[in-house]
Design a protein around this motif. Structure first.
Motif, PDB file in Angstrom:
ATOM      1  N   GLU A  35       0.854  -1.232  -0.018  1.00  0.00           N
ATOM      2  CA  GLU A  35      -0.075  -0.142  -0.024  1.00  0.00           C
ATOM      3  C   GLU A  35       0.767   1.270   0.007  1.00  0.00           C
ATOM      4  O   GLU A  35       1.761   1.258   0.565  1.00  0.00           O
ATOM      5  CB  GLU A  35      -0.822   0.005   1.303  1.00  0.00           C
ATOM      6  CG  GLU A  35      -1.784  -1.171   1.370  1.00  0.00           C
ATOM      7  CD  GLU A  35      -2.743  -1.071   2.543  1.00  0.00           C
ATOM      8  OE1 GLU A  35      -3.779  -0.383   2.595  1.00  0.00           O
ATOM      9  OE2 GLU A  35      -2.380  -1.481   3.760  1.00  0.00           O
ATOM     10  N   ASP A  36       0.377   2.320  -0.764  1.00  0.00           N
ATOM     11  CA  ASP A  36       1.289   3.433  -0.955  1.00  0.00           C
ATOM     12  C   ASP A  36       0.539   4.688  -0.295  1.00  0.00           C
ATOM     13  O   ASP A  36      -0.465   4.721  -0.567  1.00  0.00           O
ATOM     14  CB  ASP A  36       1.610   3.915  -2.236  1.00  0.00           C
ATOM     15  CG  ASP A  36       2.280   2.783  -3.224  1.00  0.00           C
ATOM     16  OD1 ASP A  36       2.872   1.786  -2.615  1.00  0.00           O
ATOM     17  OD2 ASP A  36       2.632   3.029  -4.399  1.00  0.00           O
ATOM     18  N   ASN A  37       1.095   5.442   0.209  1.00  0.00           N
ATOM     19  CA  ASN A  37       0.833   6.668   0.801  1.00  0.00           C
ATOM     20  C   ASN A  37      -0.443   6.562   1.475  1.00  0.00           C
ATOM     21  O   ASN A  37      -1.634   7.170   0.957  1.00  0.00           O
ATOM     22  CB  ASN A  37       0.662   7.897  -0.387  1.00  0.00           C
ATOM     23  CG  ASN A  37       0.755   9.041   0.292  1.00  0.00           C
ATOM     24  OD1 ASN A  37       0.874   9.478   1.293  1.00  0.00           O
ATOM     25  ND2 ASN A  37       0.073  10.074  -0.765  1.00  0.00           N
ATOM     26  N   ILE A  38      -0.511   5.937   2.539  1.00  0.00           N
ATOM     27  CA  ILE A  38      -1.678   5.932   3.429  1.00  0.00           C
ATOM     28  C   ILE A  38      -1.433   6.458   4.687  1.00  0.00           C
ATOM     29  O   ILE A  38      -0.575   6.064   5.320  1.00  0.00           O
ATOM     30  CB  ILE A  38      -2.017   4.203   3.750  1.00  0.00           C
ATOM     31  CG1 ILE A  38      -2.059   3.342   2.525  1.00  0.00           C
ATOM     32  CG2 ILE A  38      -3.320   4.060   4.669  1.00  0.00           C
ATOM     33  CD1 ILE A  38      -3.505   3.805   1.448  1.00  0.00           C
ATOM     34  N   ASP A  39      -2.301   7.429   5.094  1.00  0.00           N
ATOM     35  CA  ASP A  39      -2.349   8.062   6.329  1.00  0.00           C
ATOM     36  C   ASP A  39      -0.922   8.814   6.409  1.00  0.00           C
ATOM     37  O   ASP A  39      -0.353   8.697   7.650  1.00  0.00           O
ATOM     38  CB  ASP A  39      -2.702   7.331   7.685  1.00  0.00           C
ATOM     39  CG  ASP A  39      -2.874   8.084   8.707  1.00  0.00           C
ATOM     40  OD1 ASP A  39      -3.119   9.189   8.817  1.00  0.00           O
ATOM     41  OD2 ASP A  39      -2.549   7.418   9.915  1.00  0.00           O
TER      42      ASP A  39
ATOM     43  N   GLU B 227       5.851  -0.848   8.147  1.00  0.00           N
ATOM     44  CA  GLU B 227       5.649   0.572   7.503  1.00  0.00           C
ATOM     45  C   GLU B 227       6.960   1.231   7.391  1.00  0.00           C
ATOM     46  O   GLU B 227       7.643   1.236   8.328  1.00  0.00           O
ATOM     47  CB  GLU B 227       4.791   1.364   8.491  1.00  0.00           C
ATOM     48  CG  GLU B 227       3.593   0.573   8.828  1.00  0.00           C
ATOM     49  CD  GLU B 227       2.525   1.453   9.919  1.00  0.00           C
ATOM     50  OE1 GLU B 227       1.097   0.978   9.805  1.00  0.00           O
ATOM     51  OE2 GLU B 227       3.081   2.219  10.651  1.00  0.00           O
TER      52      GLU B 227
END
Length: 140
Positions: A51-55, A69
């Motif tokens: 997952e990219d650029n989450i929160d 992370e």
């Protein structure tokens, strides 16, 4: 600090250069660095999910047993280049202080890169800097 030399395959190197041609922009280096990180994690884990650029987190790696992370920062320099290493948001600052791993990828643009896995308080500190927005003057 854990440091790993990682050699891209010729195909990976070609894909990176086709997808992110050298344009002299930090954002292109950053995108390349995230893709390099994915190539690395694909080489050590079986079928990781990303997952990219989450929160505010640049890269989340899901393995069968972990959720990892990373704040990913790339540079074309062959060394960490701390003077060029900046954290631009309070959210990321707080995550780093609370244990988020900073992954500095050096030698972006070369076949062999260095991945430095760094932790706040052990490998780096964060020093606040004042920043100013530059706006055009209304000159007539």
């Amino acid at each position: 600090m854990k440091t790993i030399d990682f050699r891209l395959s010729e195909q990976q190197f070609e894909n990176l250069n086709n997808e992110y041609p050298k344009q002299g922009k930090n954002s292109h280096i950053g995108h390349k660095a995230i893709q390099i990180a994915k190539y690395y994690f694909n080489s050590i884990y079986e079928n990781p999910k990303f997952e990219d650029n989450i929160d505010g987190i640049d890269l989340i790696v899901h393995t069968p047993n972990n959720r990892l992370e990373y704040e990913v920062k790339g540079t074309e320099d062959s060394r960490i280049a701390f003077s060029k290493l900046k954290v631009s948001s309070t959210n990321v600052h707080n995550k780093l202080v609370n244990g988020l791993t900073l992954l500095r990828i050096c030698s972006v643009g070369n076949l062999t890169v260095q991945l430095h896995f760094m932790q706040y308080g052990e490998d780096f500190l964060l020093e606040p800097e004042a920043r100013w927005a530059v706006k055009p003057a209304n000159v007539r």
